[in-house]
Structure formats: structure tokens, C-alpha cells
Design a protein around this motif. Structure first.
Motif, short mmCIF file in Angstrom:
data_model
loop_
_atom_site.label_atom_id
_atom_site.label_comp_id
_atom_site.label_asym_id
_atom_site.label_seq_id
_atom_site.Cartn_x
_atom_site.Cartn_y
_atom_site.Cartn_z
N ILE A 117 0.82 -1.06 -0.01
CA ILE A 117 0.02 -0.04 -0.23
C ILE A 117 0.91 1.39 -0.02
N PRO A 118 1.66 1.33 0.84
CA PRO A 118 2.58 2.49 0.79
C PRO A 118 3.34 2.76 -0.27
N VAL A 119 3.95 1.49 -0.77
CA VAL A 119 4.72 1.54 -2.13
C VAL A 119 3.79 1.90 -3.33
N ILE A 120 2.65 1.46 -3.52
CA ILE A 120 1.69 1.91 -4.64
C ILE A 120 1.45 3.54 -4.41
N VAL A 121 1.16 3.94 -3.20
CA VAL A 121 0.99 5.19 -3.00
C VAL A 121 2.15 6.23 -3.39
N PHE A 122 3.28 5.80 -2.94
CA PHE A 122 4.53 6.50 -3.20
C PHE A 122 4.92 6.57 -4.77
N LEU A 123 4.73 5.34 -5.45
CA LEU A 123 4.94 5.18 -6.75
C LEU A 123 4.10 6.41 -7.70
N ALA A 124 2.93 6.37 -7.33
CA ALA A 124 1.77 7.20 -7.87
C ALA A 124 1.94 8.56 -7.56
N TRP A 125 2.42 9.09 -6.26
CA TRP A 125 2.78 10.22 -6.07
C TRP A 125 3.71 10.79 -6.83
N GLY A 126 4.76 10.07 -6.82
CA GLY A 126 5.98 10.30 -7.61
C GLY A 126 5.73 10.48 -9.14
N CYS A 127 5.04 9.80 -9.71
CA CYS A 127 4.65 9.78 -11.31
C CYS A 127 3.88 11.19 -11.52
N LEU A 128 3.11 11.39 -10.42
CA LEU A 128 2.27 12.73 -10.61
C LEU A 128 3.11 14.06 -10.49
N ALA A 129 4.15 13.89 -9.53
CA ALA A 129 4.73 14.87 -9.27
C ALA A 129 5.92 15.03 -10.42
N LEU A 130 6.16 14.25 -11.00
CA LEU A 130 7.27 14.15 -12.27
C LEU A 130 6.63 14.50 -13.47
N SER A 131 5.09 14.50 -13.38
CA SER A 131 4.46 14.34 -14.86
C SER A 131 4.64 15.91 -15.49
N PRO A 132 4.95 17.07 -14.82
CA PRO A 132 5.36 18.23 -15.51
C PRO A 132 6.48 18.29 -16.16
N ALA A 133 7.50 17.47 -15.50
CA ALA A 133 8.97 17.33 -16.01
C ALA A 133 8.98 16.44 -17.50
N ILE A 134 8.12 15.24 -17.29
CA ILE A 134 8.30 14.32 -18.35
C ILE A 134 7.73 14.97 -19.39
N GLU A 135 6.61 15.75 -19.23
CA GLU A 135 5.73 16.24 -20.49
C GLU A 135 6.61 17.59 -21.14
N LEU A 136 7.32 18.12 -20.09
CA LEU A 136 8.34 19.21 -20.86
C LEU A 136 9.55 18.50 -21.50
N SER A 137 9.95 17.30 -21.04
CA SER A 137 11.23 16.87 -21.59
C SER A 137 10.89 16.17 -22.92
N PHE A 138 9.93 15.36 -23.08
CA PHE A 138 9.63 14.46 -23.94
C PHE A 138 8.54 14.91 -24.89
N PHE A 139 7.73 15.77 -24.50
CA PHE A 139 6.40 16.14 -25.42
C PHE A 139 6.21 17.49 -25.66
N ASP A 140 7.42 18.49 -25.41
CA ASP A 140 7.47 19.76 -25.54
C ASP A 140 6.27 20.51 -24.74
N GLY A 141 6.08 19.95 -23.47
CA GLY A 141 5.09 20.57 -22.55
C GLY A 141 3.60 20.40 -22.81
N ASN A 142 3.45 19.50 -23.85
CA ASN A 142 1.70 19.55 -24.15
C ASN A 142 1.58 17.97 -24.89
N ILE A 143 1.23 17.00 -23.79
CA ILE A 143 1.25 15.63 -24.44
C ILE A 143 0.00 15.39 -25.18
N ARG A 144 -1.07 16.17 -24.89
CA ARG A 144 -2.42 16.19 -25.79
C ARG A 144 -2.09 16.72 -27.29
#
Length: 752
Positions: free
Chosen positions: A560-587
Motif C-alpha cells: 500500500i505505501p509502495v503504490i501510494v509513493f509510486l503514484a505520487w512520484g509519477c504525478l509529481a514528475l508529470s510536468p517534467a516528463i511532459e516538458l522533456s519528451f512532449f514539448d510541454g503538451n502531451i495532448r
């Protein structure tokens, strides 16, 4: 002295009054229970059959044949005025109107043919041509030898003296009784098209042609309509049989007797140019008539070989130009004499030289009537405005027929096949049951709805089945009993959540959240499985002293804490991932770079939301099936040296497979029949696209939306019942297949 003791066993009497009474009562209870079960089961079966029969009862009229019955026969009213060039009736089909060859307008009773009023032509000159703007506008144009034109309109005033309806016909002249100068020669062919701001008159004589555009301006002081004329140069076409002006006044179509169509562009009225030349038919046929279908988009061309073809403009994406295109046709075995168009539907009737009248629908190409109504001398037919009556003129006079033709726009080909609709660039599967205007062409294809139903069920099952089955396997076989007693009720409690709440949350909260965090969503799908596997590996590498601190079967709580931590980590890194790989706009990257359309309420949202609703059903049944596998089988497998995993895969799962398969089928039935989630979370657009980022419309959602607003007994209403029947049949087939497979699996693995 020897002492002996005799031990006598007490005798049991099973025939005491109390036991007899008990057995009678129990037998009575058994019989009552058996009767109750039989009655209940029979009632369920009967209820299902009644639902099926009721659906069929509502659907059957869609495919029933139309009928036509004679109502009245009489001699031609005011026959001294000449033969009819135009026939029609008013709304109630009580007062008929015919335009005589001398230009007189004769009103008569449809019931007995008695003349109500005759309005003579206001000019003494001979009428040389006649044109109808449209059957619905009631506007008529008369052309004369001096090249002038008068426009009249037949109107009907309804009063109720002494409580009885009285219809009084009259003729009005909306643009005055003064004739409009159109040409300086006797007009032989005339075409007339009226609009909000102007109307156009096109005329052709023996060797000349002319066209006039009359602009309408309202005088703000007197509120009278003032007309200003503009003449254009129209190229002459010889041997003209018919002319039409398009409803938007853009094009003029001039057809010769041999079927050569000249299309003129009227948008630049000072420089009218020939746009195209089209051959309407290739054989030696002769043009019989050319007229607009309802809506003035489709041109119906009838020729002497018995063929009626439909044409309308199709836009080319590359050039953005419209081209008049052949769409479809119907054929009669003999020459046609006349064609009449319905005033409120895309239907038409043909009259051939044998006196046979055939009624068709242009969209569905369905023939609903083919009957001989005259002795072969008929020359003219006309529909009543509601298409419930038909006037026919032949050598004996006029004949009025009652027409019962409720659902001509429905056929198997229009429901399940591609249809080329007006304004579309190609044949398509389309559902569009209503529109804002009266010229609407109903589109009743069930293919997008059936496709949307399967699409929604597919994505929901894609999410629900792996999670539910894997969760059930672990819960039933590996989890500690104490933890199982807590987890199973919690998951089953999820099924009590109202689907309208899930749909509400999915549509208003989850859909925009998913759109804003697409990078996080796809990251979770990759990171979460890898993170769980990595944690499991690290846990297995820890010293036993640490691992033994957690009781056997309670390890899932550590995730349970592992899943919560991983989900939070992905959500926190989402803007950086979107900016680095998709020019800031994945849609934008999905739409522009991949060429995949994106809709906020899409199948991905439905997969999560409806999968969440289906998981408890599949989990509960699967868990019960696995937990019910006899312990002797698992213990025997383990005793023979098999591991827990081998025992699960080779013994437990095959034995429980009938129950697991039933769970999946019941879950699929739930997904197929789900209404509120797909209604609120999909955008409810009836499109056929497997794209996970596009929405859909399902059969169940369509019923929920459109049944309340459909007219009882209409084609739309009965098509919705057909959709319900299709859903019923689909569920029946799925359940039948599921039961067949389940019985096969039970026989195969029942001996384990």
C-alpha cells in the motif's frame, strides 16, 4: 451364585402420531417449496419471453408493408379549364387544388370532387410555362407569351363556425399582380427559386434564354416589400426538358431531352459561367422529369427506361469544390410517366405507362408499394402534405387514395449497411435521429451504437479482468484468512456504489484530471508494475529475521505505501516528463505528431470508471470459485511435491475455470448493459473509432437519452426498441455461449 443382567435395546417407533404429523408437514413443505421454485422459475422465464415478445411487437411495424386504398373517384373538377399541370391538397387532405393548362387554379373537395372555387389567371395573355417553387412553399410561377411572369400562392384559412372545421382556399400574390419582366420572348421552360432576401427566375424560349434575380427589401416606413430586378446573361441550351435552381440559389441545372445536364454557377450573377456538363444517362433514354427531393439537396432524375437516379453535390477535400455526383438509383421494368415527391420525407412515387404506382424511400432505397391504380391513361400523381393520401389523374378523372406508409425510411441495409447521406462525401455508418430543420434526413444506422457498446465493454474488461482475477486468486489462495475476511467484504462493498455517482465523478472530475495528467497516467502504467516487482525482489533479499516479522499472508499490506509513493512520484514528475519528451503538451503531441484525435471524455476514462464498477462482480464470483476448490486437491498436489504456484496453475485454476469463466461473462454482461457511466463519461458521440482517446455511444446510453424524447409510434421510437432488442439478443447470445462453455469446462475438470 452367578448374577446376570439382560440389557435390552429400546425399540424405536417411527409411526407415532407426532412423527407421522412431522413427516406430513415436512412433505407438505417440500411440495410447497418445489411448487414455489417452479412457479418462480417459470415466472422469470415467462417475464423474459414477454419482454422479448413486446420488443418484437414494437419493432415489427418497421418492416411491415405499406398499403394504399381507394377513397374517392370522380370526373375532373372544372374540366372545361383544361388538363391539370399540377395537383396538390392542403394539410388535412380535404381540399384539393389543381392548376389547369390555361393558368386557372381550381379548388375542389377531395371527398366528392365538387368545385369550391375557381380562380382565373389575372392576365389575358396565354400561359406558356409553369413552375412550382416547392410543394411546401405553395408558390407558383406563370410565364406568358410576352416574357413576363406572375407569382401566386395558394393559401388555406381554417375557421370553426358552429364548432365545425371549415377550410377556405384563396390565391394570393405575394409580389403583386404586376407581372415581372424576365424575357423579351415567349417562355417555354421556367424555373423559380425563392429565398429570404431574393428570388430567381430562369427562362428559356425557342432560341433565347434569360435569367432575372429580384432582390427583396422591406420599406421600414410602409413595411412593404420593394423589389429590384437584376438581369443576367444566361447561355442558351437547346431542346431543354427541365430546369432547376438549387435551394441556396447557387446553381442552375438545365437538362435536355436526351439527358445532358448543364450546371451553371449563379454566385457571380453578372458573369454566369458554365460549371460542368454531366450525362445523366448513357443509353437512348429520354428525360421524363427532374425534380428536387425534400430539402432541395438531392435531384431525382426519371427517364423513359423506368430508372430514377439520385444526384447531389459532394465536396472534394483537395479542391474544396462541389461536384454533382450520382448516388443511387431504382429501376422499374417499363417507361415512367410521372414522379411525385413527398413533402415531409425523403420519399417519392413513380407512375409508369401501365398505370402502376410504386412508392420508394430515397435513403433506404426501399420499395413499400407497387400497385396498379389506373388503366394506363394516368398522367399525373401527387402526394398529400402528410403523405397519407395520393391524387391520381387519368382519362376517367381524378382518384384519391388513402396511403398507410409509416416507416419507409427503415430497411435492413439502412440499419446495418453504409448509406450515402446528403452532404456526406462518402457512404458512412451514421446515427443522427433528429435535427433543427424540417428537411432533415434521418440516419438510423445501429452500427455506431453496437460498435460503441463493444468498445466500451472491451476497454472496461481490459482493465477489470486482470485486476479482478489476479486479486481473487491471491485473496482466495495466498492471503491470510483473517485478512481475507476483511478484504473481500470491502471489495464487494464497491458494487453497492451507484453507477450514476461513478459516472458523475468520472465525467466531472476524473476526465479533466486525466487530461491534465496524461504523462502521469501512462507513467503509472509502466512504473507501478516495475516498482512492485522491484520491491518484491528487495523484500525477498532481506534477512529472514526481518521478513518473519510480517505474518504469512499479510505481505500485501506492505504494498500500500509502495503504490501510494509510486503514484505520487509519477504525478509529481508529470510536468517534467511532459516538458522533456512532449514539448510541454502531451495532448498536442498526440493530436499533431501522432495524428490521433483526443476527446476529454474518452474510452480511457470509461475503461477506468466502468472497470472499477465491474471489478467487484468478477472478483467476488472468481474468489468464491477458487476458494471452493476442495482442499484435498491442493493438499494432494503439495504432498506430491508441487509448489504453491504449480498447484494454483495446474490444479486450482482448471478446477475453478467454470466459475471464473462465468464471472468474466457476467462482468461482460454488466459492462454491455451499463448506462450511466458511459452516458456521463464518454461524450456520447455515435462514432466508429477504436481510438482509446475518442468517445462513443452505446446502445444502453442511447436508449436512456432518446426514448423520453421520441414520438410514440414513430420510426425513431421503434428503432430505439429495435436497439433494445439487439441488446437483448446480444446478452442472450453471450449468456448462452457462457453457459455452454461453463458446462464443457465442468465436465472436463469435474473429475479432478
Amino acid at each position: 451364585m452367578t448374577k446376570s443382567t439382560d440389557h435390552q435395546m429400546p425399540e424405536l417407533d417411527f409411526d407415532t402420531p407426532a412423527l407421522k404429523r412431522h413427516r406430513k408437514i415436512r412433505a407438505l413443505k417440500d411440495r410447497m417449496a418445489g411448487m414455489g421454485i417452479a412457479v418462480g422459475g417459470s415466472s422469470v422465464i415467462l417475464a423474459v419471453l414477454l419482454i422479448c415478445f413486446y420488443l418484437l411487437y414494437e419493432v415489427a411495424p418497421l418492416f411491415s408493408s405499406a398499403s394504399i386504398e381507394p377513397e374517392a373517384n370522380y370526373s375532373l373538377p372544372a374540366a372545361d379549364q383544361g388538363e391539370s399541370v399540377y395537383l396538390t391538397t392542403e394539410e388535412q387532405a380535404e381540399v384539393g387544388m389543381r392548376v389547369a393548362s390555361n393558368g386557372s387554379i381550381v379548388f375542389f373537395s377531395v371527398a366528392d370532387g365538387s368545385v369550391i372555387k375557381t380562380v382565373e389567371n389575372p392576365r389575358s395573355e396565354k400561359v406558356t410555362a409553369f413552375a412550382v417553387e416547392s410543394d411546401t412553399s405553395h408558390l407558383l410561377a406563370f410565364a406568358y407569351e410576352d416574357g413576363k411572369v406572375i407569382i401566386s400562392k395558394h393559401v388555406y384559412r381554417i375557421t370553426y363556425p358552429d364548432g365545425k372545421r371549415k377550410i377556405t382556399p384563396a390565391v394570393e400574390y405575394p409580389y403583386g399582380k404586376d407581372a415581372i419582366d424576365v424575357a423579351d420572348f415567349p417562355i417555354r421552360q421556367l424555373s423559380f427559386r425563392d429565398g429570404d432576401d431574393s428570388f430567381i427566375l430562369a427562362a428559356i424560349g425557342d432560341a433565347k434564354s434569360a435569367i432575372t434575380k429580384v432582390t427583396k427589401e422591406v420599406n421600414f416606413i410602409s413595411e412593404e416589400v420593394e423589389l429590384s430586378e437584376q438581369s443576367g446573361a444566361l447561355p442558351f441550351v437547346a431542346d431543354v426538358t427541365s430546369m432547376l435552381i438549387s435551394g441556396n440559389q447557387r446553381y442552375l441545372y438545365v437538362a435536355t431531352r436526351l439527358g445532358q445536364l448543364s450546371e451553371f454557377d449563379l454566385r457571380d450573377f453578372d458573369n454566369i459561367a458554365l460549371k460542368d456538363n454531366i450525362a445523366l444517362f448513357e443509353d437512348d433514354a429520354k428525360l421524363v422529369s427532374m425534380s428536387y427531393l425534400l430539402g432541395q439537396s438531392s435531384i431525382m432524375v426519371a427517364d423513359s427506361t423506368g430508372r430514377v437516379s439520385q444526384w447531389f453535390n459532394v465536396r472534394n477535400n483537395d479542391t474544396n469544390e462541389e461536384k454533382l455526383t450520382f448516388i443511387r438509383d431504382i429501376k422499374q421494368p417499363v417507361a415512367l410517366v410521372n414522379v411525385a415527391m413527398e413533402q415531409r420525407r425523403k420519399g417519392f412515387a413513380t407512375l409508369d405507362d401501365r398505370g402502376i404506382v410504386a412508392i420508394y424511400n430515397a435513403t433506404s432505397t426501399r420499395q413499400v408499394i407497387d400497385e396498379k391504380l389506373s388503366d394506363g391513361t394516368a398522367k399525373l400523381i401527387s402526394f398529400a402534405p402528410r403523405a397519407n393520401g395520393l391524387l391520381l389523374e387519368d382519362g376517367k378523372g381524378l382518384h384519391f387514395f388513402y396511403v398507410d406508409n409509416e416507416h419507409p425510411e427503415v430497411s435492413w441495409s439502412s440499419i446495418w449497411g453504409k448509406v450515402w447521406y446528403e452532404g456526406y462525401q462518402e457512404p458512412t455508418y451514421t446515427w443522427q435521429s433528429s435535427a433543427a430543420n424540417n428537411d432533415f434526413e434521418p440516419k438510423y444506422s445501429l452500427m455506431p451504437l453496437a460498435f460503441g457498446t463493444l468498445k466500451a465493454a472491451f476497454y472496461a474488461m481490459l482493465m477489470a479482468v486482470p485486476l479482478a482475477i489476479c486479486g481473487a486468486i491471491y485473496t482466495a489462495y495466498f492471503m491470510a484468512p483473517a485478512l481475507r475476511r476483511k478484504v473481500k467484504p470491502i471489495i464487494e462493498l464497491m458494487e453497492a456504489l451507484p453507477t450514476v455517482i461513478l459516472g458523475f465523478l468520472a465525467g466531472l472530475f476524473f476526465a479533466p484530471f486525466l487530461e491534465e495528467n496524461l504523462a502521469a497516467t501512462f507513467s503509472v502504467l509502466v512504473v507501478l508494475p516495475l516498482g512492485i516487482l522491484l520491491f518484491a525482489y528487495l523484500w525477498s533479499r532481506l534477512p529472514q529475521a526481518i521478513r518473519w516479522l510480517v505474518p504469512e499472508g499479510w505481505q500485501p499490506l506492505l504494498l500500500i505505501p509502495v503504490i501510494v509513493f509510486l503514484a505520487w512520484g509519477c504525478l509529481a514528475l508529470s510536468p517534467a516528463i511532459e516538458l522533456s519528451f512532449f514539448d510541454g503538451n502531451i495532448r498536442g503531441w498526440i493530436t499533431n505528431d501522432l495524428g490521433i484525435t483526443f476527446d476529454q471524455r474518452n474510452a480511457l476514462v470509461v475503461g477506468f470508471a466502468m472497470g472499477f464498477a465491474v471489478i467487484p462482480t468478477i472478483f467476488s464470483i472468481t474468489e468464491d470459485a477458487i476458494f471452493s476448490v476442495p482442499k484435498a486437491l491442493t493438499q494432494g498436489s503439495l504432498a506430491l511435491g508441487a509448489t504453491y504456484w504449480q498447484t494454483m496453475v495446474r490444479v486450482v485454476l482448471p478446477t475453478a475455470s467454470p466459475g471464473i469463466f462465468s464471472a468474466v461473462m457476467i462482468g461482460m454482461g454488466r459492462a454491455v448493459g451499463e448506462t450511466m457511466i458511459v452516458l456521463m463519461a464518454t461524450g456520447n458521440t455515435p462514432i466508429m473509432d477504436m481510438n482509446i482517446f475518442e468517445g462513443m455511444r452505446t446502445l444502453a446510453a442511447n436508449l436512456a437519452v432518446e426514448v423520453p424524447e421520441s414520438e410514440v409510434g414513430s420510426s425513431h421510437y421503434r428503432i430505439l426498441f429495435l436497439a433494445a432488442f439487439v441488446l437483448f439478443i446480444f446478452t442472450f447470445v453471450v449468456n448462452t455461449v457462457a453457459e455452454t462453455v461453463r458446462q464443457h469446462l465442468r465436465k472436463k475438470y469435474g473429475s479432478l
